[in-house]
Design a protein around this motif. Structure first.
Motif, PDB file in Angstrom:
ATOM      1  N   ASN A  28     -53.775  15.830 -62.639  1.00 52.95           N
ATOM      2  CA  ASN A  28     -52.509  15.200 -63.021  1.00 52.95           C
ATOM      3  C   ASN A  28     -52.730  14.035 -63.963  1.00 52.95           C
ATOM      4  O   ASN A  28     -53.606  13.202 -63.725  1.00 52.95           O
ATOM      5  N   VAL A  29     -51.928  13.995 -64.999  1.00 47.92           N
ATOM      6  CA  VAL A  29     -51.843  12.835 -65.883  1.00 47.92           C
ATOM      7  C   VAL A  29     -50.364  12.591 -66.129  1.00 47.92           C
ATOM      8  O   VAL A  29     -49.521  13.461 -65.868  1.00 47.92           O
ATOM      9  N   ARG A  30     -50.064  11.425 -66.638  1.00 49.90           N
ATOM     10  CA  ARG A  30     -48.666  11.144 -66.945  1.00 49.90           C
ATOM     11  C   ARG A  30     -48.187  12.142 -67.994  1.00 49.90           C
ATOM     12  O   ARG A  30     -48.746  12.225 -69.077  1.00 49.90           O
ATOM     13  N   GLY A  31     -47.185  12.903 -67.636  1.00 48.38           N
ATOM     14  CA  GLY A  31     -46.617  13.863 -68.574  1.00 48.38           C
ATOM     15  C   GLY A  31     -47.114  15.289 -68.438  1.00 48.38           C
ATOM     16  O   GLY A  31     -46.624  16.168 -69.129  1.00 48.38           O
ATOM     17  N   GLY A  32     -48.085  15.534 -67.541  1.00 44.37           N
ATOM     18  CA  GLY A  32     -48.553  16.911 -67.422  1.00 44.37           C
ATOM     19  C   GLY A  32     -49.486  17.121 -66.241  1.00 44.37           C
ATOM     20  O   GLY A  32     -50.010  16.176 -65.661  1.00 44.37           O
ATOM     21  N   GLU A  33     -49.679  18.384 -65.902  1.00 44.47           N
ATOM     22  CA  GLU A  33     -50.571  18.761 -64.803  1.00 44.47           C
ATOM     23  C   GLU A  33     -51.242  20.080 -65.146  1.00 44.47           C
ATOM     24  O   GLU A  33     -50.637  20.955 -65.776  1.00 44.47           O
ATOM     25  N   LEU A  34     -52.480  20.210 -64.711  1.00 43.55           N
ATOM     26  CA  LEU A  34     -53.219  21.464 -64.846  1.00 43.55           C
ATOM     27  C   LEU A  34     -53.444  22.014 -63.450  1.00 43.55           C
ATOM     28  O   LEU A  34     -53.983  21.318 -62.584  1.00 43.55           O
ATOM     29  N   GLN A  69     -45.704  24.447 -71.843  1.00 45.35           N
ATOM     30  CA  GLN A  69     -46.941  24.607 -72.608  1.00 45.35           C
ATOM     31  C   GLN A  69     -47.381  23.274 -73.208  1.00 45.35           C
ATOM     32  O   GLN A  69     -48.567  22.923 -73.157  1.00 45.35           O
ATOM     33  N   ARG A  70     -46.443  22.518 -73.763  1.00 48.07           N
ATOM     34  CA  ARG A  70     -46.777  21.208 -74.344  1.00 48.07           C
ATOM     35  C   ARG A  70     -47.349  20.267 -73.286  1.00 48.07           C
ATOM     36  O   ARG A  70     -48.294  19.524 -73.553  1.00 48.07           O
ATOM     37  N   ARG A  71     -46.793  20.291 -72.081  1.00 52.10           N
ATOM     38  CA  ARG A  71     -47.307  19.429 -71.009  1.00 52.10           C
ATOM     39  C   ARG A  71     -48.713  19.856 -70.577  1.00 52.10           C
ATOM     40  O   ARG A  71     -49.566  19.011 -70.281  1.00 52.10           O
ATOM     41  N   ILE A  72     -48.959  21.147 -70.553  1.00 55.19           N
ATOM     42  CA  ILE A  72     -50.301  21.647 -70.214  1.00 55.19           C
ATOM     43  C   ILE A  72     -51.301  21.237 -71.293  1.00 55.19           C
ATOM     44  O   ILE A  72     -52.410  20.785 -70.986  1.00 55.19           O
ATOM     45  N   ILE A  73     -50.911  21.359 -72.542  1.00 52.17           N
ATOM     46  CA  ILE A  73     -51.790  20.967 -73.652  1.00 52.17           C
ATOM     47  C   ILE A  73     -52.077  19.472 -73.599  1.00 52.17           C
ATOM     48  O   ILE A  73     -53.224  19.037 -73.788  1.00 52.17           O
ATOM     49  N   LEU A  74     -51.058  18.662 -73.331  1.00 55.67           N
ATOM     50  CA  LEU A  74     -51.241  17.213 -73.204  1.00 55.67           C
ATOM     51  C   LEU A  74     -52.256  16.897 -72.109  1.00 55.67           C
ATOM     52  O   LEU A  74     -53.189  16.102 -72.313  1.00 55.67           O
ATOM     53  N   ALA A  75     -52.096  17.502 -70.949  1.00 51.49           N
ATOM     54  CA  ALA A  75     -53.018  17.254 -69.838  1.00 51.49           C
ATOM     55  C   ALA A  75     -54.429  17.728 -70.175  1.00 51.49           C
ATOM     56  O   ALA A  75     -55.415  17.092 -69.797  1.00 51.49           O
ATOM     57  N   THR A  76     -54.536  18.832 -70.906  1.00 48.15           N
ATOM     58  CA  THR A  76     -55.851  19.335 -71.314  1.00 48.15           C
ATOM     59  C   THR A  76     -56.532  18.348 -72.250  1.00 48.15           C
ATOM     60  O   THR A  76     -57.736  18.083 -72.126  1.00 48.15           O
TER      61      THR A  76
END
Length: 114
Positions: A28-34, A69-76
């Motif tokens: 988890n990060v702010r704005g996304g999760e993997l 998808q954008r949130r996953i990319i951000l977390a990646t």
């Protein structure tokens, strides 16, 4: 949601049976999760697990919208910044739909970074 966590656990077991090394789970990060991240060969594979009891509205895989998808990319990107040891690996985004019959619809390269 317990059903979602159970689906992730089943996908995790399947990936590790194929010899993949788990790097992260529920990162988890702010704005996304993997959901799940693995290293296999020269790839870092980011796996989004989607559980749906019914196939209405396109089912689990179709539920990974552009916004998701954008949130996953951000977390990646955060994961790669925090773990430079993975920087030389190619990144692949897979989506796994899991249904009530415990069937996996595993889509490799489900989306790409634009």
């Amino acid at each position: 949601m317990a059903v979602g966590r159970d689906a992730e656990a089943r996908v995790d077991r399947a990936a590790r049976r194929h010899g993949w090394t788990r790097v992260a789970r529920n990162y988890n990060v702010r704005g996304g999760e993997l959901d799940l991240v693995y290293r296999t060969g020269d790839f870092l594979v980011v796996v989004e697990v989607r559980y749906r009891s019914r196939e209405d509205y396109g089912g689990a895989v179709a539920s990974v919208t552009r916004s998701k998808q954008r949130r996953i990319i951000l977390a990646t990107r955060h994961l790669l910044a925090a773990h430079p040891e993975y920087a030389d690996l190619a990144v692949r985004f897979d989506v796994v739909g899991v249904d009530d019959t415990d069937t996996f619809n595993w889509i490799e390269n489900a989306f790409h970074v634009e």
